[in-house]
Design a protein around this motif. Sequence first.
Motif: not given
Ligand code: SF4
Lengths: 665, 167
Positions: A586-588, A603-607, A632-640, A649-651, A627-629
């Motif tokens: 998940v992103a942090r 950009v987060c597809p999961y809100g 809910v985070c799908g873990g795509c890493g688009t945010c990063q 950062e995506l763990d 702040s990332v929940n």
């Molecule tokens: S990793 Fe993907 S799903 Fe998680 S917060 Fe970032 S954009 Fe949203």
Amino acid sequence: MSRIGVFVCHCGENISRTVDVERVAQAAARLPGVAYATDYKYMCSDPGQSLLKKAIAEHNLDGVVVAACSPRMHEKTFRKAAEATGLNPFVCEMANIREHCSWVHEDREEATAKAIDIVKLMAARVRRNRRLAAITVPVTKRALVIGGGIAGIQAALDIADAGHEVVLVEREPSIGGHMAQLSETFPTLDCSQCIMTPKMVDVANHPKITLHTYSEIEEVGGYIGNFQVTVRKKARSVDMAKCTGCGVCMAKCPQKKIPNAFDKDMGTRPAIYVPFPQAVPNTPVIDRENCTYFKSGKCGVCAKVCGPCAVDYTQQDELVTEQIGAIVVATGFDLYSIEPKPADSPIQGYGEFGYGTIPDVIDGMTFERLASASGPTGGKILRPSDGKEPKEVVFIQCVGSRAREKGISYCSKICCMYTAKHTMLYKHKVHDGQAYVFFMDARTPGKNYDEFWRRAIEEEEAVYIRGMVSRLYQKGDKVVVMGSDISVGIQVEIEADLVVLATAVQARKGADTLAQKLGISYDKYNFYSEAHAKLKPVECATAGIYLAGACQGPKDIPDTVSQASAAAAKVMTLFAKDQLEREPIVARVNERFCAACFACKKVCPYGAVEEKEIRDRQGNLIRVVASVNPGVCGGCGTCQATCPSKSVELDGYTDEQVMAMIEAL
Amino acid sequence: MHAAHKNHDFEPKIAAFVCTWCTYAGADLAGTSRMQYPPNVRVLKFPCTGRIDPVFILRAFQKGADGVLVSGCHPGDCHYMAGNFHARRRFAAFRQLLDFVGVDLNRLQFSWVSAAEGGKWVEVVTGLTERVRSMGPMREFKELELEEQWSGKVDTPELQEAYEAIS
Ligand code: SF4
Ligand SMILES: Cc1cc2nc3c(=O)[nH]c(=O)nc-3n(C[C@H](O)[C@H](O)[C@H](O)COP(=O)(O)OP(=O)(O)OC[C@H]3O[C@@H](n4cnc5c(N)ncnc54)[C@H](O)[C@@H]3O)c2cc1C
Ligand code: SF4
């Protein structure tokens, strides 16, 4: 990690045949951070895993690379083994030297060099891996079933019988779906209504099932175990609590000439109606588009005649929000229409069949209604144009199916069987009639299916003609069918009284819109996609969402019911736990660096990205950050990849890990 | 088998940035189907093409890649629903930048390979390898790297201090 162990697998000979595994292990031993390296015949076997565990303990390893098959195959196996020794499972990674190397290259030198490189990349990565803690989330033990056809009904009953609450949402005023429209069903010819209605009543009476009919999904939020679903209950204009289902309103409504869609427009119904007499719930709705009161403010007859005063013209749509743990999607199918399609649709109509303008050219579902005892003709086969009994009926299979030029290349699976059924039903009702069937080939796999088809030919004397129909046209009161019989290589012309088209099974109109709300994927025909074609046939790739019935692809009733029960079983498995564990990818957000631009949120597809206020001890607002929940985070890493200040950062896939791998290229 | 290989005096290095759900699985399928392709590609797995930062591509060129492949799910098939759309938009802009700084865009390929397209993976990798081979080694960025000796890390004391000062 600075004491990494590398374990190179032979995979019997699958790897060692083309890769010199000993040399890979020797090279690995010299890599930075690697404290131990070895090779073994079968790493995944019991002794292989013991070897791994022993080495971790003996050499005090803090990271593991297993160079073997694809992580999609055995990552879980080795992470579990590593965890058993007390290691964090996320410092164990696999280097794929089988699918990506030994199996796709023949040259031993080249394959060995590549395998060493692959191990090097993974070792560089593991050096930067962090210990991640599994995330647990609570499970709401309440299921949502979308669609009340036989699929949704079966799934809802199974889950409810297991003791869990179910919310069933059906778009139409009644549950039942297509099966409620069928006359008799293959391969046993039992009456569809007779096996269907008891189940519909069970749904209505089940203490664990909340039924929302005439309702649609408005919004879906959340994630597995914790969805929030908003349902729009469309205004029925009849108070369900007061209505007794007496039907006086329907009898007295002066507006009676509305084509009845349930009977494929062959009969008519009033403006206040239930779609069919056995409807569940048996509460009418007012079709506001056709109601005189709603159009002109005059009339109001139904309100006057209704004893319990259930009719309510002022009723509004109502939104209800339900807390849900798992979702079963069972929205079924639509039938292909031969009418011309809008320019933007990839699917074509059939100009050669008159684009649906010839009245005695009907589809299979219309035939079902004609053959049904509760249908518009009381079960007599009478053709639409003049109500005469047809003596020669031509059935045409694969209309729209397996027809790439029409935009559909798949087989609709059920038409061979229901056409055989139609020829039988016809023969049972019109003894001196003759049925002809144009077919490409008969696809009858299924228990007692081929026997059923043979019976149509051998006992009910249906004439099967292998070939295609090129044209249909009206001539007097006949429909001329021009086709070919390819088994003897001649042209055939039949003057038919009625033509029945077995039109393709298609995804529901709007299936894509619902998929986007749910966050599930669909194929190019808009059928919903299962997570794995063979091993995960009822799961969606999106966790906590399951598929049942024809929304996933053409299916008959036995297949639909099996899949529905399977989906229900998956839901029950999920509900057997109180807490769920999920991969901690998940992103942090690093709140210190976050510039609060909220590009990530966009950009987060999961809100999953929320705006978080940071306050000092006195409660004064200092600033707002992203702040990332993690639930809910799908873990795509688009945010990063989007964040301009590199504050999120995506763990598991940090810049540090990726850069280390690139460095090792 | 050496024969085919010996004909070339240059073996390019191809870095492939792929998503785990579609292209990585497609490459697995090529393996289980025992298809054959040149061994020049090194696969780096990401959850989604949405995670792939253009900087990774620059860095790969700098660190020795002669060609870079970015591949993910087909539009509409993204496991994360829309990650690949964001990636596509990002890379469209990035390509222009690369062009501007003088990188031959033939060295960089974007493609969609689904989990079912083992054959397409082989085609894409083979095509890119052959193309880059005919172009010869990528020198520009590597030389830059040698000149500057930049470690690529951002953890110098100065930077650390600057960060501390922020909050
Ligand atoms: S990793 Fe993907 S799903 Fe998680 S917060 Fe970032 S954009 Fe949203
Ligand atoms: C002409 C014909 C004859 C057939 N004969 C036989 C036979 O003899 N034997 C046999 O085994 N099979 C037969 N079949 C196949 C059978 O009809 C299907 O297998 C079965 O109906 C599939 O059930 P389902 O629940 O998946 O879909 P459906 O029956 O289509 O039910 C889906 C339900 O979901 C609802 N819905 C749709 N979208 C939404 C939404 N967005 N929100 C809420 N609700 C929604 C619909 O209103 C509907 O009630 C026949 C099919 C046809 C066309
Ligand atoms: S008010 Fe509408 S539904 Fe009621 S009786 Fe009149 S036309 Fe029919």
